[in-house]
Design an enzyme around this catalytic site. Structure first.
Site, PDB file in Angstrom:
ATOM      1  N   LYS A 240       2.095  -2.075   0.070  1.00 55.92           N
ATOM      2  CA  LYS A 240       3.465  -1.933   0.547  1.00 55.92           C
ATOM      3  C   LYS A 240       4.232  -3.249   0.547  1.00 55.92           C
ATOM      4  CE  LYS A 240       2.360   2.073   3.414  1.00 55.92           C
ATOM      5  NZ  LYS A 240       2.353   2.648   4.780  1.00 55.92           N
TER       6      LYS A 240
ATOM      7  N   ASP B 133      -6.352  -4.232   0.940  1.00 56.43           N
ATOM      8  CA  ASP B 133      -6.256  -3.208  -0.083  1.00 56.43           C
ATOM      9  C   ASP B 133      -6.495  -1.842   0.546  1.00 56.43           C
ATOM     10  OD1 ASP B 133      -5.684  -4.780  -2.238  1.00 56.43           O
ATOM     11  OD2 ASP B 133      -7.743  -4.935  -2.942  1.00 56.43           O
TER      12      ASP B 133
END
Length: 418
Positions: free
Chosen positions: A222, A200
């Site tokens: 992403k 994260d």
């Protein structure tokens, strides 16, 4: 006679009689390991420290409140002699020799038949460091070696390759509030052993730079979502990499179960038949206020604290928070993920009776080199956030504890070289 080195061995004491003579500090230090080994422990001592007495009261050891007497070691497999009476120690040592009982003496190691190594533990591995000869024994040096090895195993700086196939799976690791030093030792070790790390943005990013080159690091923000929701895409990434036989770490900020959606990931892994372990982390809800000099509880000020998610506003139909009840509490209110909603939150609390002059502190980037603290009240916090340009991540603390310790300086952390 020529001096020979001590022969190291691990004793399996489960269910076997161990006699400890003396209930002082030496016994207090040694008894927990003997209890953990499953030994049948008899303590013989007229007195004992409060900690040793608590072990007896809990039924972990049997305590006979009397001095040593001849015959106490007759049925023992192992003995620890640690009384304050040198004569009793000598007599007990002679009895141990006569009955062929391995015996450790705290007062005279040279007269003992066994020595206690400096021991430490790291995830199923026992590290025992022993000076091989009596002459020149240096317990502090031995302990320092033990500490260096154990610390290296725990924090991942000393990595021993696994020569047997590891069971693939996922570890949900709470990385703590941001400072890389505040991850648990188990979490750091699992990171060092990982094949894949899915991180994260709020996890301790500095730790990623320490990973070996072969480790694949995936930014969870992403991951291509495609037709999946973000969380579903993360779940699938965890499952896919684990099914490839890899050791996967899901590195999360704070604690996996404190607004971290850790249970959703655990459930998805369980449905896919993927083994998973959860490593708790230090939650920012208590650590970040502490780093800024704010105790979430304080005697005579706050007897409770409540942690609330502020990611949806009080008037949002998705909100599960009873803001009216929170307004009536006298303790501390800690709000996570609430920077952009703090104005409406403050208005709601005041509307339900919370004094408008209630102190508020906003701690941005807590525990990192960029930490800063901004103070306000419920009446002024919305404007303060705007004028001071407070940005997430920030922990918001509401209550009188904000004024207990005054402002604390941001933590001084060395900057990495450019």
């Amino acid at each position: 006679m020529a001096e020979h080195p001590a022969y190291p061995v691990g004793l399996r004491l489960t269910g076997r009689r161990v006699v400890v003579l003396g209930g002082g500090q030496v016994a207090q230090r040694r008894l927990p390991a003997l209890i953990a080994a499953g030994a049948d422990i008899l303590l013989v001592s007229p007195e004992a420290t409060p900690s040793v007495e608590a072990m007896a009261e809990a039924g972990e050891i049997t305590w006979e409140r009397r001095p040593y007497a001849d015959g106490d070691l007759a049925d023992a497999w192992y003995a620890l002699i640690a009384t304050s009476d040198p004569e009793a120690n000598t007599q007990a040592s002679a009895e141990a020799e006569a009955h062929r009982v391995w015996c450790v003496r705290s007062d005279n190691a040279d007269a003992a038949t066994a020595w206690t190594p400096a021991t430490g533990y790291s995830e199923g591995v026992t590290v025992a460091v022993l000076t091989s000869r009596a002459k020149g024994r240096d317990p502090r040096h031995t302990a320092a070696i033990r500490d260096a090895v154990v610390e290296g195993l725990r924090d991942g700086t000393l990595v021993a390759p696994h020569h047997r196939t590891r069971t693939p799976g996922v570890a949900l690791v709470g990385g703590g509030p941001g400072d890389p030093d505040l991850i648990t030792v188990r979490g750091r070790r699992l990171l060092a052993e990982a094949d894949v790390v899915i991180a994260d943005r709020l996890g301790p990013r500095d730790l990623l730079a320490e990973l070996p080159p072969h480790v694949e690091v995936i930014d969870a923000a992403k991951i291509p979502y495609g037709r999946f929701m973000a969380q579903e895409a993360i779940n699938n990434a965890l499952i896919e990499h684990a099914k490839q036989g890899k050791s996967v770490v899901r590195l999360k900020g704070g604690d996996p179960y404190v607004f971290g959606r850790g249970m959703e990931e655990l459930q998805a892994l369980a449905e896919a038949g993927i083994p998973c372990t959860v490593v708790p982390g230090i939650s920012s809800s208590i650590s970040v206020p502490g780093a800024a000099g704010i105790p979430v509880t304080h005697r005579g000020v706050a007897h409770e604290f409540t942690v609330v998610s502020g990611h949806v506003a009080p008037d949002d139909e998705r909100s599960l928070v009873d803001w009216a009840s929170l307004a009536g509490l006298t303790g501390t209110l800690v709000i996570l993920m609430g920077v952009d909603k703090i104005g409406r939150i403050a208005e709601t609390l005041v509307a339900h009776g919370k004094p408008a002059d209630t102190p508020v502190a906003l701690v941005q980037e807590g525990t990192t080199a960029a930490q800063r603290r901004v103070d306000a009240t419920l009446a002024t916090v919305a404007e303060t956030v705007r004028t001071q340009d407070v940005k997430p991540p920030a922990v918001i603390v509401i209550g009188e504890v904000v004024t207990v310790g005054g402002q604390a300086p941001a933590p001084a952390r060395p900057q990495p070289p450019e």
